[in-house]
Enzyme design. Structure first.
Site, PDB file in Angstrom:
ATOM      1  N   ASP A   5      41.850  45.478  23.308  1.00 21.07           N
ATOM      2  CA  ASP A   5      41.417  46.661  22.565  1.00 21.07           C
ATOM      3  C   ASP A   5      42.640  47.509  22.306  1.00 21.07           C
ATOM      4  OD1 ASP A   5      41.640  47.911  25.370  1.00 21.07           O
ATOM      5  OD2 ASP A   5      41.295  49.622  24.054  1.00 21.07           O
ATOM      6  N   CYS A  42      42.872  38.822   2.438  1.00 19.22           N
ATOM      7  CA  CYS A  42      42.122  39.709   3.326  1.00 19.22           C
ATOM      8  C   CYS A  42      40.778  40.048   2.685  1.00 19.22           C
ATOM      9  CB  CYS A  42      42.917  40.978   3.601  1.00 19.22           C
ATOM     10  SG  CYS A  42      42.049  42.159   4.657  1.00 19.22           S
ATOM     11  N   HIS A  99      41.417  48.138   6.765  1.00 17.30           N
ATOM     12  CA  HIS A  99      42.234  46.940   6.521  1.00 17.30           C
ATOM     13  C   HIS A  99      42.834  46.437   7.831  1.00 17.30           C
ATOM     14  CE1 HIS A  99      45.254  44.103   5.324  1.00 17.30           C
ATOM     15  NE2 HIS A  99      46.102  44.800   6.071  1.00 17.30           N
ATOM     16  N   ASP A 154      35.555  52.401  28.592  1.00 21.36           N
ATOM     17  CA  ASP A 154      36.581  52.561  29.612  1.00 21.36           C
ATOM     18  C   ASP A 154      36.113  53.662  30.561  1.00 21.36           C
ATOM     19  OD1 ASP A 154      36.952  54.936  28.326  1.00 21.36           O
ATOM     20  OD2 ASP A 154      38.953  54.479  27.588  1.00 21.36           O
ATOM     21  N   CYS A 180      41.383  45.578   0.212  1.00 21.46           N
ATOM     22  CA  CYS A 180      42.102  44.460  -0.407  1.00 21.46           C
ATOM     23  C   CYS A 180      41.292  43.777  -1.510  1.00 21.46           C
ATOM     24  CB  CYS A 180      42.497  43.434   0.658  1.00 21.46           C
ATOM     25  SG  CYS A 180      43.794  44.010   1.771  1.00 21.46           S
ATOM     26  N   CYS A 188      38.856  42.679   3.449  1.00 20.61           N
ATOM     27  CA  CYS A 188      38.452  44.085   3.606  1.00 20.61           C
ATOM     28  C   CYS A 188      38.228  44.727   2.246  1.00 20.61           C
ATOM     29  CB  CYS A 188      39.504  44.851   4.413  1.00 20.61           C
ATOM     30  SG  CYS A 188      40.898  45.473   3.453  1.00 20.61           S
TER      31      CYS A 188
HETATM   32 ZN   LIG Z   1      42.694  44.167   3.810  1.00 25.30          ZN
END
Ligand SMILES: [Zn+2]
Length: 407
Positions: free
Chosen positions: A299, A337, A368, A94, A342, A339
């Site tokens: 974003d 999920c 996450h 930016d 998780c 991630c």
């Molecule tokens: Zn997750």
């Protein structure tokens, strides 16, 4: 003429939403897509390889923060922002204008630019259309942004018109500076060569004096005033052949109804041949609503900031990790999920880490949220490809809002 290093193609459309490919010198981004924000050249607490593993295709960094520390010239001497951060993919910076206008003590905005006091050491600095281009040229992201004048939500129509018109004049100066540096090369500065055995760098420009190919995105302004948004879009299109166009000045306190109406107006006013980037909007439902109105790139710092605050995104709305019910919950935050939080840990342990303010917990919760948003975008692209996006987004929004704590 739009830069030949950039290209945007679309294949599937569902309503205003579309599946597309945005090609940049550092790779092609399948859109619609969310860009995690690396404020200081790092997505807070998360290594760039983890950001990539979460599925991110493109990241954003803040020119304001990097200009003040460690300095854009230092980053350029170290090989540019890609090499410095080890992010090999497409990147956007930016202009820093948003941060400067957000400072409590930014000085008078003049036609020349903005004066502001550094939040780090109180030193005075000037931002002009020319200087933000020079800074972003030194940083070397693929997409760079114009300097624009920002107003808080609820600004009068006269103030909004003046800011929108000034933003167009600043766009002309940004474009002239961008073209001049592209033509003449950057001011020479000494490269800091890496010694033998130094860690491998991401791609970097071997000829330091040559500016890497960058696309300058203009920003549609005009608050929630339809006539000003239309005038801003028309003014931008008159002033160049762009590789993409941003929509700014939203998610600053206006109602959702006003945000959606503004997006619909921009969808109608902007050419469908260019990618549209909605700045600073990144709650899951805002992404889905934005895609439904023809937005291709998003974003926001929300996923990392909220994650570190213990607020988690789930398909059933936002939830708090500190909820007492999580104390003994053996399940993941979100069942499917991917991630690390998780797949490796249960809610009980993550809650414990959060309550104890352990770095690992804050990191995992932020990661996450980033992973979850990127999954929403992947699901959306799959639905676009299958021609089921409209139905998918209806069902997605209904489920998210049925349980969200502030929907
Ligand atoms: Zn997750």
């Amino acid at each position: 003429m739009a830069d030949v290093d950039f290209d945007f193609r679309t294949s599937h459309e569902n309503g205003a939403a579309r599946l597309g490919w945005f090609r940049t010198p550092h790779g092609t981004v399948e859109t619609p897509e969310f860009m995690p924000v690396g404020t200081h050249g790092i997505v807070r607490g998360i290594a760039m390889d983890e950001v990539a593993a979460a599925g991110a295709q493109m990241v954003l960094s803040n020119a304001y923060h990097l200009y003040l520390r460690p300095g854009d010239r230092t980053i350029r001497a170290l090989g540019g922002l890609h090499a410095f951060t080890r992010w090999t993919g497409p990147m956007l910076t930016d202009s820093g204008g948003f941060q400067v206008f957000s400072l409590p003590n930014h000085n008078a905005v003049r036609e020349e630019g903005i004066s502001f006091k550094s939040h780090l050491d109180g030193t005075m600095h000037d931002y002009t259309p020319e200087s933000v281009i020079r800074i972003q040229r030194n940083l070397g992201a693929d997409v760079i942004m114009q300097l624009d004048e920002l107003l808080p939500a609820g600004a009068s129509i006269d103030a909004s018109r003046a800011a929108m018109e000034r933003s167009l004049r600043w766009l002309e100066r940004c474009r002239a500076a961008h073209e001049r540096i592209t033509r003449e090369g950057r001011d020479p500065i000494a490269d800091l060569a890496a010694p033998p055995g130094a860690p491998a760098l991401a791609t970097q420009d071997p000829a330091n004096a040559n500016a890497p190919a960058q696309a300058l995105f203009p920003i549609v302004q005009g608050g929630t005033h339809p006539e000003l948004r239309r005038a801003s879009a028309a003014g931008i299109l008159e002033r160049g052949d762009w590789s993409g166009i941003a929509i700014g000045g939203l998610s600053v306190g206006e109602t959702k109804t006003d945000m959606h109406a503004t997006l619909e107006l921009c969808d109608a006013a902007l050419p469908r041949t260019l990618p549209r980037y909605l700045m600073g909007v990144g709650f899951p439902d805002d992404l889905v609503e934005g895609m439904r109105r023809g937005v291709d790139l998003f974003d926001c710092v929300a996923p990392t900031r909220l994650g570190r605050d213990g607020t988690l995104f789930t398909p059933d709305g936002k939830t708090q990790i500190k909820n007492t019910s999580n104390r003994t919950d053996r399940g993941p935050i979100v069942a499917d999920c991917t991630c690390p939080g998780c797949t490796k840990y249960d809610r009980a342990y993550l809650r414990h880490l959060f309550v104890a303010r352990e770095d690992l917990g804050l990191r995992l919760l932020a990661l996450h949220n980033v992973t979850y948003l990127l999954q929403v975008m992947r699901d959306a692209r799959a639905a676009l490809r299958a021609g089921t996006f409209t139905a998918w987004s209806d069902a997605w929004l209904a489920r998210y809002r049925a349980a969200d704590d502030d929907a």
